[in-house]
Design a protein around this motif. Structure first.
Motif, mmCIF file in Angstrom:
data_model
loop_
_atom_site.group_PDB
_atom_site.id
_atom_site.type_symbol
_atom_site.label_atom_id
_atom_site.label_comp_id
_atom_site.label_asym_id
_atom_site.label_seq_id
_atom_site.Cartn_x
_atom_site.Cartn_y
_atom_site.Cartn_z
ATOM 1 N N CYS A 17 0.620 -1.229 -0.099
ATOM 2 C CA CYS A 17 -0.048 -0.212 0.154
ATOM 3 C C CYS A 17 0.845 0.822 -0.425
ATOM 4 C CB CYS A 17 -0.512 0.167 1.337
ATOM 5 S SG CYS A 17 -2.106 1.845 0.978
ATOM 6 N N ASN A 26 -6.779 2.991 0.233
ATOM 7 C CA ASN A 26 -6.546 2.086 0.078
ATOM 8 C C ASN A 26 -5.433 1.017 0.761
ATOM 9 O OD1 ASN A 26 -5.208 2.454 -2.901
ATOM 10 N ND2 ASN A 26 -4.993 4.569 -1.707
ATOM 11 N N ALA A 86 -1.684 -1.030 -4.127
ATOM 12 C CA ALA A 86 -2.905 -0.320 -3.735
ATOM 13 C C ALA A 86 -2.321 1.379 -4.130
ATOM 14 C CB ALA A 86 -3.487 -0.887 -2.448
ATOM 15 N N PRO A 88 -2.505 4.915 -4.125
ATOM 16 C CA PRO A 88 -2.716 6.238 -3.707
ATOM 17 C C PRO A 88 -2.217 6.784 -5.221
ATOM 18 C CG PRO A 88 -1.313 6.746 -2.058
ATOM 19 C CD PRO A 88 -1.519 4.796 -2.643
ATOM 20 N N SER A 121 -6.194 0.935 -6.713
ATOM 21 C CA SER A 121 -6.864 2.594 -6.208
ATOM 22 C C SER A 121 -7.711 3.453 -5.807
ATOM 23 C CB SER A 121 -6.211 3.557 -7.664
ATOM 24 O OG SER A 121 -4.712 3.728 -7.712
ATOM 25 N N SER A 123 -8.567 7.111 -4.695
ATOM 26 C CA SER A 123 -7.616 8.463 -5.064
ATOM 27 C C SER A 123 -9.079 9.568 -5.097
ATOM 28 C CB SER A 123 -6.626 8.136 -5.476
ATOM 29 O OG SER A 123 -5.879 9.257 -4.779
#
Length: 196
Positions: A17, A26, A86, A88, A121, A123
């Motif tokens: 992550c 995430n 994962a 962001p 993702s 975000s």
């Protein structure tokens, strides 16, 4: 005569992550992926924490050695069959902690090479798509092989109700999409390893 059915090979996935926040969306995607993987035969996901890694500094390297935290991280990546990122989106790109982890594992010998990978993702704005595209570019140099489809972008700012207060994914439609990513990653990994 009994027919013997060969067991499906176990695919070991290292999940990383790019956010260090405990309640980040995430991280929630990684937790959800781990839970979902329990319903997928032959898939195991382990979360690999990148927070303890020092900032990349080649002065910390010895002759073929790395600091203990870096060595342990590199070994986890080396042992994995594939990678789940994962990621962001920070300033139209990947986060500094994730880039730092990527760079440490790329030091010779590059332990990312020839592994299958997938990206998810959560975000703002485009849902992390720009960070994913940058990560794919980085992967070209690292010899990482990303699945192309399906893609997973979640605009968490417009849809915060898809997560609970602890950052856990609670939306069933997105859980279904996440499971499709995992199944695709599993199949692609088996193809790369010549087991499918």
């Amino acid at each position: 005569m009994e027919t013997v059915v060969a067991a499906k090979p176990i695919i070991k996935v290292a999940a990383l992550c790019g956010s260090l926040r405990k309640a980040s969306y995430n991280r929630g995607l990684v937790r959800s992926a781990i839970e979902l993987s329990k319903s997928i035969n032959g898939l195991e996901i382990e979360y690999i924490d990148i927070e303890p890694l020092p900032m990349l500094n080649t002065d910390l390297e010895g002759k073929g050695t790395f600091p203990p935290t870096v060595e342990a991280f590199r070994q986890k990546i080396k042992e994995a069959d594939s990678i789940l990122f994962a990621s962001p989106e920070y300033n139209f790109s990947v986060s500094a902690p994730l880039k730092n982890a990527i760079d440490w594992a790329s030091r010779p010998p590059n332990v990312w090479a020839d592994k299958a990978a997938a990206i998810v993702s959560a975000s703002g704005g485009s849902g992390g798509s720009r960070s994913q595209y940058h990560l794919r570019q980085i992967g070209v140099f690292l010899d990482l092989h990303f699945i192309n489809k399906p893609e997973f972008f979640l605009n968490a700012h417009e849809h915060p109700a898809k997560f609970d207060g602890n950052g856990n994914l609670v939306d069933e439609s997105f859980k279904k999409k996440l499971k499709e990513i995992l199944i695709s990653l599993q199949r692609f990994t088996l193809r790369l390893e010549g087991k499918l």
